[in-house]
Design a protein around this motif. Sequence first.
Motif, PDB file in Angstrom:
ATOM      1  N   ARG A 136       1.147   4.164  -2.785  1.00  0.00           N
ATOM      2  CA  ARG A 136       0.752   5.464  -2.565  1.00  0.00           C
ATOM      3  C   ARG A 136       1.761   6.395  -3.048  1.00  0.00           C
ATOM      4  O   ARG A 136       1.628   7.578  -3.620  1.00  0.00           O
ATOM      5  CB  ARG A 136       0.502   5.672  -1.123  1.00  0.00           C
ATOM      6  N   ASP A 137       3.243   5.734  -2.860  1.00  0.00           N
ATOM      7  CA  ASP A 137       4.215   6.639  -3.108  1.00  0.00           C
ATOM      8  C   ASP A 137       4.522   6.862  -4.776  1.00  0.00           C
ATOM      9  O   ASP A 137       4.932   7.691  -5.253  1.00  0.00           O
ATOM     10  CB  ASP A 137       5.486   6.077  -2.487  1.00  0.00           C
ATOM     11  N   ARG A 148       0.728  -1.289  -0.059  1.00  0.00           N
ATOM     12  CA  ARG A 148      -0.156   0.063   0.062  1.00  0.00           C
ATOM     13  C   ARG A 148       0.791   1.182  -0.133  1.00  0.00           C
ATOM     14  O   ARG A 148       0.801   2.225  -0.711  1.00  0.00           O
ATOM     15  CB  ARG A 148      -0.922  -0.083   1.340  1.00  0.00           C
ATOM     16  N   ASP A 149       2.033   1.179   0.772  1.00  0.00           N
ATOM     17  CA  ASP A 149       2.811   2.379   0.766  1.00  0.00           C
ATOM     18  C   ASP A 149       3.459   2.858  -0.607  1.00  0.00           C
ATOM     19  O   ASP A 149       3.681   3.643  -1.034  1.00  0.00           O
ATOM     20  CB  ASP A 149       4.045   2.138   1.924  1.00  0.00           C
ATOM     21  N   GLY A 157       2.015   5.482  -7.343  1.00  0.00           N
ATOM     22  CA  GLY A 157       0.916   5.580  -8.036  1.00  0.00           C
ATOM     23  C   GLY A 157       0.587   4.148  -8.874  1.00  0.00           C
ATOM     24  O   GLY A 157       1.567   3.328  -9.010  1.00  0.00           O
TER      25      GLY A 157
END
Length: 297
Positions: free
Chosen positions: A266-267, A262-263, A269
């Motif tokens: 998020r970082d 997930r990180d 795309g």
Amino acid sequence: MPPVFAHGRLRLYLLKLLDEAPRHGYEVIRLLEERFQGLYAPSAGTVYPRLAKLEAEGLVTYATEGGRKVYSITEAGRAELADRGGELADLELEIRDSVSELAAEIRDDVRGAAGDLRREMRAAASATATQVDDESWKAAKEELRKARQEWKEQARRAKDESRRAREEAQQARRQAKEAQERAREEVQRIAAQLQEQFAKPGGVFGSLAGAWLGGGSAGTAPTESAGAPGPSGAGWAEDLAPTADPARDLDRLLDRFRDDVRDAARDHGVTPAQLVEARAHLAAAAARIEAGLRPGA
């Protein structure tokens, strides 16, 4: 008389009886009397308040049938039984010990009564020897013989039941220990497979991490510009020391994997094409892990 149930143990044994089958209060009392071979039977004033307390705690429920409450165990009650499996095995041993102690007291009472009877008979015979006929003496001896025989039979049944209970409790403990060891080994094996997949650039998790972290297609390893290694790093999750609960350890590994991916998403795309490919990888990984967790896998 020795205590039959230690503090809180009758409550646990009531859950065990209701786990066997739904029962009404007097049936519970009758079963307890049978388990103690007629040597002990709790009163209604002992059983019914505890059933009401278990119902208030959500561990049992009841339905009214023919004007009587029929109690059934709930899932919460079964969960408590499962959590206290070792304590329940100890309770079975304690019950058999209580039966043995009660039988011993009966034996002592019978011996004492028999001794008193013999002394009284001798005294009566000595004082009124001319008034005691042969038939009365034979009847008294027969009563004494029957009392001795009844005590011996009760003591034998109590001894056999105590031995069987000990053997069953020991077997249950061995089976529980073996099941725990098998579960621990299975979780360790699955965790090792997960770490192996994380470490393979072309594996399921390595492909997913390469697609999301490196921005390329599945099957390509992340580039140096992608930043810190994601879930496929060789030393991934080494800080999560194993505990005594393998199922909890697996949950922690899955939480760490989810957070890392997930990180990364998020970082860096996620494109629609990458999302489609990620879904396919996750489905394959879920199927493989689920197959590994099935009994006998």
